[in-house]
Design a protein around this motif. Structure first.
Motif, short mmCIF file in Angstrom:
data_model
loop_
_atom_site.label_atom_id
_atom_site.label_comp_id
_atom_site.label_asym_id
_atom_site.label_seq_id
_atom_site.Cartn_x
_atom_site.Cartn_y
_atom_site.Cartn_z
N UNK A 1 0.83 -1.19 0.00
CA UNK A 1 0.00 0.00 0.00
C UNK A 1 0.88 1.25 0.00
N UNK A 2 0.50 2.22 -0.78
CA UNK A 2 1.26 3.46 -0.87
C UNK A 2 0.68 4.48 0.12
N UNK A 3 1.57 5.11 0.87
CA UNK A 3 1.17 6.11 1.85
C UNK A 3 1.99 7.38 1.61
N UNK A 4 1.73 8.40 2.42
CA UNK A 4 2.49 9.65 2.32
C UNK A 4 3.97 9.46 2.63
N UNK A 5 4.30 8.41 3.38
CA UNK A 5 5.70 8.15 3.73
C UNK A 5 6.41 7.30 2.68
N UNK A 6 5.66 6.72 1.74
CA UNK A 6 6.25 5.88 0.70
C UNK A 6 7.18 6.70 -0.19
N UNK A 7 8.23 6.06 -0.65
CA UNK A 7 9.18 6.72 -1.55
C UNK A 7 9.18 5.97 -2.88
N UNK A 8 8.52 6.56 -3.88
CA UNK A 8 8.47 5.89 -5.18
C UNK A 8 9.74 6.14 -5.98
N UNK A 9 10.07 5.18 -6.81
CA UNK A 9 11.19 5.31 -7.73
C UNK A 9 10.77 4.74 -9.07
N UNK A 10 11.28 5.28 -10.14
CA UNK A 10 10.93 4.81 -11.47
C UNK A 10 11.51 3.42 -11.68
N UNK A 11 10.72 2.52 -12.22
CA UNK A 11 11.19 1.18 -12.56
C UNK A 11 12.30 1.33 -13.60
N UNK A 12 13.40 0.61 -13.43
CA UNK A 12 14.55 0.75 -14.32
C UNK A 12 14.25 0.27 -15.75
N UNK A 13 13.13 -0.40 -15.96
CA UNK A 13 12.74 -0.80 -17.31
C UNK A 13 12.30 0.41 -18.14
N UNK B 1 0.85 -0.51 -9.93
CA UNK B 1 0.16 -1.67 -10.50
C UNK B 1 0.64 -1.94 -11.94
N UNK B 2 0.86 -0.87 -12.69
CA UNK B 2 1.34 -0.98 -14.07
C UNK B 2 2.84 -1.26 -14.14
N UNK B 3 3.50 -1.25 -12.97
CA UNK B 3 4.94 -1.49 -12.84
C UNK B 3 5.80 -0.36 -13.40
N UNK B 4 5.23 0.85 -13.49
CA UNK B 4 6.00 2.01 -13.92
C UNK B 4 6.92 2.46 -12.79
N UNK B 5 6.45 2.28 -11.55
CA UNK B 5 7.25 2.69 -10.39
C UNK B 5 7.37 1.52 -9.43
N UNK B 6 8.35 1.63 -8.56
CA UNK B 6 8.55 0.71 -7.44
C UNK B 6 8.52 1.54 -6.17
N UNK B 7 8.21 0.90 -5.08
CA UNK B 7 8.24 1.57 -3.79
C UNK B 7 9.48 1.08 -3.08
N UNK B 8 10.47 2.00 -2.96
CA UNK B 8 11.76 1.59 -2.40
C UNK B 8 11.74 1.50 -0.89
N UNK B 9 10.94 2.35 -0.25
CA UNK B 9 10.80 2.34 1.20
C UNK B 9 9.41 2.79 1.56
N UNK B 10 8.87 2.24 2.62
CA UNK B 10 7.55 2.66 3.05
C UNK B 10 7.38 2.28 4.52
#
Length: 95
Positions: free
Chosen positions: A1-13, A83-92
């Protein structure tokens, strides 16, 4: 689950960039390209793998003002991008 504390990063693909020919931000990947609408591009432009969702929302508020529902819209978009795998959640802190 993504929250305000989540840190998204772009999927390297994917490679995120402005595409002048499309007059929009795009995600490039080996098989093609995804053209992003304005809000999606503005959000992904702030995804740097270091800034939490709360920081992304704050930056968007600074740029566009305190738009009603902005935080929930950002969270909803990032959940779909994950969900589309465009981003990953590196920390949450959640999930």
């Amino acid at each position: 689950m993504i929250s305000n504390e989540s840190i998204p990063t772009l999927n390297t693909m994917f490679r995120f960039q402005w595409e002048q020919a499309q007059n929009s931000y795009v995600l490039l990947y080996p098989e093609g390209m995804i053209q992003l609408n304005g809000p999606a591009g503005e959000i992904l432009a702030l995804v740097d793998g270091e800034k939490p969702v709360a920081g992304i929302v704050a930056d968007l508020k600074g740029k566009f003002g305190d738009v009603d529902g902005l935080e929930s819209d950002v969270l909803e978009f990032l959940a779909e991008a994950h969900k589309q795998r465009w981003i990953e959640i590196s920390r949450s802190n959640v999930g």
